[in-house]
Design a protein around this motif. Structure first.
Motif, PDB file in Angstrom:
ATOM      1  N   VAL A 137      -9.140  -1.810   7.194  1.00  0.00           N
ATOM      2  CA  VAL A 137      -9.367  -2.494   5.917  1.00  0.00           C
ATOM      3  C   VAL A 137     -10.640  -3.311   6.056  1.00  0.00           C
ATOM      4  O   VAL A 137     -10.745  -4.177   6.927  1.00  0.00           O
ATOM      5  N   ARG A 148      -9.683   5.801   6.447  1.00  0.00           N
ATOM      6  CA  ARG A 148      -9.471   6.451   7.729  1.00  0.00           C
ATOM      7  C   ARG A 148     -10.021   7.869   7.721  1.00  0.00           C
ATOM      8  O   ARG A 148     -10.183   8.493   6.670  1.00  0.00           O
ATOM      9  N   PRO A 208       0.787  -4.410   0.184  1.00  0.00           N
ATOM     10  CA  PRO A 208       1.993  -4.293  -0.629  1.00  0.00           C
ATOM     11  C   PRO A 208       2.927  -3.194  -0.130  1.00  0.00           C
ATOM     12  O   PRO A 208       4.132  -3.282  -0.303  1.00  0.00           O
ATOM     13  N   GLY A 209       2.373  -2.175   0.521  1.00  0.00           N
ATOM     14  CA  GLY A 209       3.215  -1.112   1.051  1.00  0.00           C
ATOM     15  C   GLY A 209       4.109  -1.601   2.177  1.00  0.00           C
ATOM     16  O   GLY A 209       4.950  -0.867   2.680  1.00  0.00           O
TER      17      GLY A 209
HETATM   18  O1  TXA Z   1      -0.971   8.043   7.811  1.00  0.00           O
HETATM   19  C1  TXA Z   1      -1.293   7.575   6.714  1.00  0.00           C
HETATM   20  O2  TXA Z   1      -1.917   6.512   6.606  1.00  0.00           O
HETATM   21  C2  TXA Z   1      -0.918   8.392   5.449  1.00  0.00           C
HETATM   22  C3  TXA Z   1      -1.696   9.695   5.501  1.00  0.00           C
HETATM   23  C4  TXA Z   1      -1.487  10.542   4.262  1.00  0.00           C
HETATM   24  O3  TXA Z   1      -3.061   9.443   5.726  1.00  0.00           O
HETATM   25  N1  TXA Z   1      -1.185   7.623   4.261  1.00  0.00           N
HETATM   26  C5  TXA Z   1      -0.436   6.544   3.913  1.00  0.00           C
HETATM   27  O4  TXA Z   1      -0.831   5.947   2.729  1.00  0.00           O
HETATM   28  O5  TXA Z   1       0.495   6.143   4.559  1.00  0.00           O
HETATM   29  P1  TXA Z   1       0.099   4.925   1.920  1.00  0.00           P
HETATM   30  O6  TXA Z   1      -0.537   4.772   0.577  1.00  0.00           O
HETATM   31  O7  TXA Z   1       1.514   5.396   1.932  1.00  0.00           O
HETATM   32  O8  TXA Z   1      -0.046   3.587   2.683  1.00  0.00           O
HETATM   33  C6  TXA Z   1      -1.193   2.774   2.513  1.00  0.00           C
HETATM   34  C7  TXA Z   1      -1.005   1.453   3.212  1.00  0.00           C
HETATM   35  C8  TXA Z   1      -0.082   0.572   2.409  1.00  0.00           C
HETATM   36  O9  TXA Z   1       0.695  -0.212   3.302  1.00  0.00           O
HETATM   37  C9  TXA Z   1      -1.077  -0.272   1.612  1.00  0.00           C
HETATM   38  O10 TXA Z   1      -0.536  -1.462   1.134  1.00  0.00           O
HETATM   39  C10 TXA Z   1      -2.182  -0.454   2.642  1.00  0.00           C
HETATM   40  O11 TXA Z   1      -2.255   0.785   3.297  1.00  0.00           O
HETATM   41  N2  TXA Z   1      -3.491  -0.749   2.040  1.00  0.00           N
HETATM   42  C11 TXA Z   1      -4.288   0.100   1.346  1.00  0.00           C
HETATM   43  N3  TXA Z   1      -5.413  -0.531   0.925  1.00  0.00           N
HETATM   44  C12 TXA Z   1      -5.327  -1.802   1.367  1.00  0.00           C
HETATM   45  C13 TXA Z   1      -6.182  -2.948   1.268  1.00  0.00           C
HETATM   46  N4  TXA Z   1      -7.349  -2.911   0.620  1.00  0.00           N
HETATM   47  N5  TXA Z   1      -5.764  -4.101   1.855  1.00  0.00           N
HETATM   48  C14 TXA Z   1      -4.586  -4.144   2.518  1.00  0.00           C
HETATM   49  N6  TXA Z   1      -3.742  -3.089   2.652  1.00  0.00           N
HETATM   50  C15 TXA Z   1      -4.107  -1.939   2.092  1.00  0.00           C
END
Ligand code: TXA
Ligand code: MG
Length: 316
Positions: free
Chosen positions: A96, A119, A220-221
């Protein structure tokens, strides 16, 4: 829309890249889990991701690129970030970083934050697809919101059925758990999500890493109950309860369970991580009253496994 699942070949990868460029959703394998991809510069395509997953909130998404040069067009990299990239990319490490004002990224992909999570996946199908698409691809895991991430193409069919334009089948994913998310937007690196690169590996490289502040999650995830089967999950199980199925770890398992699946008979954490989501899926059937899981050591990949298990067990 008919479901179109195809074995990943140069031809199907090229066709899938064209769908991405046309603003469609496609599912593709990475080394961690299957992703649900959309052109990260296309606001409408990104909105479709949230609709397809049934995500209640606009969680920020991870943007996927082939490597550092494409990533540097989107975010500001410092020496620390470049060092990590040299060591761990392509691979299961998401960084990030501050978003560049000229990144061209959909604002929805970043949920309005001024940072971006990026990534470069280490899977040859993902790499080929990203290169052919020629633009950054936003991709959360290809499951419906709140459910276990898919580690095989058939899981994507179960999860998203006809919501995707194409599903590229690249076999079972090797790592089986999502990428590690490390926040480098502040002075001290913060581990937002344990994952495929262990915190031991990161600490060796960076020195101390902070745990996320408790309270409102920055990522948030990371909300509890993000990953969940339908059946109740019981952790650290050492004996059976009536009607339960068991996820076993190590050479010996307690008796009395209705069914037993072995995450790893030898106690290998990488093997257990690779099997975790597929086995949770297989046991998540009304035939059982619940799923019990034997204790998993809290070290290396075990931290990421336990993180996902605790979320799956959290009250919903
Ligand atoms: O292994 C992985 O990362 C998989 C594969 C498909 O690449 N993708 C994945 O994406 O798990 P997702 O959307 O399920 O999880 C994204 C995570 C979440 O916890 C989200 O909150 C965090 O990354 N995230 C995304 N952008 C962010 C940001 N700008 N600041 C903080 N957290 C962020
Ligand atoms: Mg997910």
């Amino acid at each position: 829309m008919a479901i179109s699942i195809s074995l990943a070949t140069p031809r199907t990868i090229t066709r899938t890249a064209e769908l991405l460029r046309a603003g469609r959703l496609v599912a593709f394998p990475t080394e961690t889990v299957y992703g649900l991809g959309a052109d990260a510069t296309n606001e409408h395509a990104v909105a479709e991701i949230f609709a397809a997953k049934g995500r209640p909130h606009f969680n920020p998404l991870i943007v996927h690129v082939p490597g550092l040069s494409e990533a540097e067009a989107l975010a500001l990299f410092d020496d620390r970030a470049r060092k990590l990239v040299a060591q761990f990319w392509p691979g299961p490490l998401t960084l990030v970083l501050p978003r560049r004002s000229d990144s061209g990224l959909s604002l929805l992909a970043g949920a309005g934050l001024d940072t971006v999570a990026i990534r470069a996946p280490a899977h040859e199908v993902a790499q080929a697809l990203l290169r052919r698409a020629g633009r950054p691809i936003a991709a959360p895991s290809a499951n419906r919101s709140g459910r276990v991430s898919p580690t095989e193409a058939i899981h994507v069919v179960e999860e998203l059925g006809d919501r995707v334009g194409a599903i590229l089948d690249g076999g079972r994913t090797l790592v089986g758990l999502e990428s590690t998310v490390l926040d480098l937007s502040g002075e001290t690196p913060v581990l937002l999500r344990p994952g495929g690169v262990t915190s031991e590996q990161l600490t060796e490289f960076l020195g101390p890493i902070a745990a996320p502040a408790t309270g409102r999650p920055k990522s948030p995830g990371m909300l509890a109950s993000h990953y969940a089967p339908s059946l109740p999950l019981r952790l650290d199980a050492i004996s059976a309860q009536p009607g339960e199925a068991l996820l076993a770890f190590g050479p010996k398992a307690p008796s009395g369970f209705a069914e037993v699946l072995w995450l790893s008979p030898t106690g290998d954490l990488a093997e257990a991580a690779a099997n975790l989501f597929a086995m949770l899926r297989r046991l998540d059937r009304p035939a059982f009253n619940g799923i019990a899981v034997m204790p998993i050591p809290e070290q290396g990949l075990g931290r990421a496994i336990n993180d996902r298990l605790r979320r799956a067990a959290a009250a919903r």
